[in-house]
Design an enzyme around this catalytic site. Structure first.
Site, short mmCIF file in Angstrom:
data_model
loop_
_atom_site.label_atom_id
_atom_site.label_comp_id
_atom_site.label_asym_id
_atom_site.label_seq_id
_atom_site.Cartn_x
_atom_site.Cartn_y
_atom_site.Cartn_z
N ALA A 8 0.83 -1.21 0.00
CA ALA A 8 0.00 0.00 0.00
C ALA A 8 0.86 1.26 0.00
O ALA A 8 0.51 2.25 -0.63
CB ALA A 8 -0.94 0.00 1.19
N CYS A 52 3.56 3.90 16.22
CA CYS A 52 3.17 3.63 14.84
C CYS A 52 4.26 3.86 13.82
O CYS A 52 4.33 3.17 12.82
CB CYS A 52 1.91 4.38 14.45
N HIS A 98 -1.01 -7.98 3.09
CA HIS A 98 -0.66 -8.51 4.42
C HIS A 98 -1.59 -8.06 5.55
O HIS A 98 -1.48 -8.53 6.67
CB HIS A 98 0.80 -8.20 4.77
N SER A 150 -3.36 -3.59 0.26
CA SER A 150 -2.18 -4.40 0.56
C SER A 150 -2.61 -5.78 1.05
O SER A 150 -3.60 -5.90 1.78
CB SER A 150 -1.38 -3.68 1.66
C1 LIG Z 1 -0.50 -0.95 6.70
C2 LIG Z 1 -1.07 0.27 6.10
C3 LIG Z 1 -0.43 0.95 5.05
C4 LIG Z 1 0.91 0.50 4.51
O1 LIG Z 1 0.79 -0.71 3.83
P1 LIG Z 1 2.08 -1.54 3.38
O2 LIG Z 1 1.55 -2.56 2.44
O3 LIG Z 1 2.61 -2.15 4.64
O4 LIG Z 1 3.04 -0.61 2.74
C5 LIG Z 1 -1.05 2.06 4.53
N1 LIG Z 1 -2.23 2.50 4.99
C6 LIG Z 1 -2.89 1.87 5.98
C7 LIG Z 1 -4.21 2.38 6.42
C8 LIG Z 1 -2.33 0.75 6.58
O5 LIG Z 1 -2.98 0.14 7.55
#
Ligand SMILES: *Cc1c(COP(=O)(O)O)cnc(C)c1O
Length: 389
Positions: free
Chosen positions: A77, A333, A207, A205
């Site tokens: 993300a 965070c 994960h 994303s």
């Molecule tokens: C975890 C998260 C991200 C970042 O995602 P990644 O795939 O770890 O780079 C961005 N926005 C929100 C709301 C998230 O929870």
């Protein structure tokens, strides 16, 4: 600790999630047997990988009611957000474009905005109310003739609050500005429909929904009204030139499987999580006076419990719980600093209450037994810490 509980109990599902075994099974063949480069379409190896990727693209697109060709794979993300924000800026750079966003966004979004701000873009950061919700009237007032894009997250990663995307999307389309949403926490947890909600760009994303780390996507609509964006990673012209680089085929397969499972089980899982979350809050409130919920009580993700336990230092509580419960504080965070959470501060909370806040994230592997045990441990340690004062 009851003998059948895995220790420490993982209650940090907003940070990341374990890969579902069904997802792992789906991925495994793509590491060894079907290892081809999805761009090498001149032989069977590449063709097999390509076909699997296109099937996955369809599943992922379908899950948000987008066309498969509008899904662009990224490393996660963070990259998808960078591509959306910087890519839109690059495409409009000659006209000093104006962007609107919200102060409770993820750092990936806020820092991308800061970057383009230093390159000449104008940014408006909208506040939220004391429950974390964006005020539509304030958004209306912020829109200018040179506004290009409004970006708001679908669900917040710290307090789980869900924004009124349907209304926001309606307004943005009416006023002719693009709507981007960071749906990383929302995908697979609440229904998302880019057509109904008038979403033009969407980042997500794998994960955060029981898929693997290192794979995500940006939905970017190329049918009318087409969102003009420029790539930030150049090379072989993969993903229709939007994001060069050899595709992470096993990751993409796992991402699609993870979405498929999450959407199929969404309703039942949300009921289960909500029941456990409510039971946990009730139990904590019963034994600990002066607990308050951070963020809107109902417009929030079923698995999120962000609370302030007045009179305790959340960092001290986390240390006391190290071996028993894995949760997160209102400050940890960002990886580099221990700043008090910008999200909790945006709700108008005093610094002291921000420092007394913890985030509990329930998820797919969470059981009632775990919730029970974790609640007891949090209560015991919170009482001990309160007595120390
Ligand atoms: C975890 C998260 C991200 C970042 O995602 P990644 O795939 O770890 O780079 C961005 N926005 C929100 C709301 C998230 O929870």
């Amino acid at each position: 600790m009851p003998y059948d509980l895995k220790q420490p109990i993982y209650l940090d599902y907003q940070a990341t999630t374990p890969v579902d075994s069904r997802v792992l099974d789906a991925m495994l063949p793509y590491f060894s047997n079907i290892f081809g480069n999805a761009a090498s379409k001149n032989h069977i190896y590449g063709q097999d990988a390509h076909r699997a990727v296109e099937n996955a693209r369809e599943v992922i697109g379908h899950s948000i009611r987008a066309k498969p060709q509008d899904i662009c794979f990224t490393s996660g993300a963070t990259e998808a957000i960078n591509l959306a924000v910087k890519g839109t800026f690059f495409a409009h750079r000659s006209k000093t474009p104006h962007f609107i966003t919200v102060i409770t966004e993820h750092h990936a979004l806020l820092d991308s905005m800061k970057r383009i701000e230093s390159e000449g873009a104008k940014i408006t950061y909208l506040p939220v109310d004391d429950q974390g919700i964006l005020n539509i009237e304030k958004l209306k007032e912020a829109i200018r003739p040179e506004t290009v894009l409004m970006s708001v997250m679908a669900a917040n990663n710290e307090i789980g609050v869900i924004q009124p995307l349907l209304q926001i999307g309606h307004l943005c389309r009416e006023r002719n500005i693009f709507l981007m949403t960071d749906a990383t926490q929302a995908l697979g947890k609440i229904p998302l429909d880019v057509q109904k909600m008038n979403i033009d760009l969407l980042a997500c994303s794998a994960h955060k929904l029981y898929g693997p780390k290192g794979i995500g996507a940006l939905y970017c609509r190329r049918s009318l009204p087409c969102v003009p964006i420029q790539p930030i990673i150049d090379g072989g012209g993969h993903e229709r030139g939007l994001r060069s680089g050899t595709l992470n085929v096993p990751g993409i397969i796992g991402f699609a499987k993870a979405i498929e499972i999450s959407i199929k089980e969404m309703k039942i899982e949300n009921i289960r999580l909500l029941k456990m979350r409510n039971a946990m809050l009730l139990k904590l409130k019963k034994s600990l006076p002066n607990i308050s919920l951070n963020g809107h009580p109902n417009l929030r993700l079923a698995g999120n419990l962000s609370i302030c336990i007045t009179g305790i230092d959340s960092e001290a509580l986390l240390i006391a719980l190290t071996n028993d419960v894995a949760i997160s504080s209102g400050s940890a965070c960002t990886t580099m600093s221990v700043e008090p959470s910008h999200v909790l501060k945006a709700l108008g909370m005093a610094d002291e209450n921000v420092r007394s806040s913890i985030r509990i994230g329930l998820g797919r592997l969470t059981t009632e037994k775990e919730v029970d045990y974790a609640s007891s441990r949090i209560i015991d340690e919170a009482i001990r810490l309160r007595n120390l004062r």
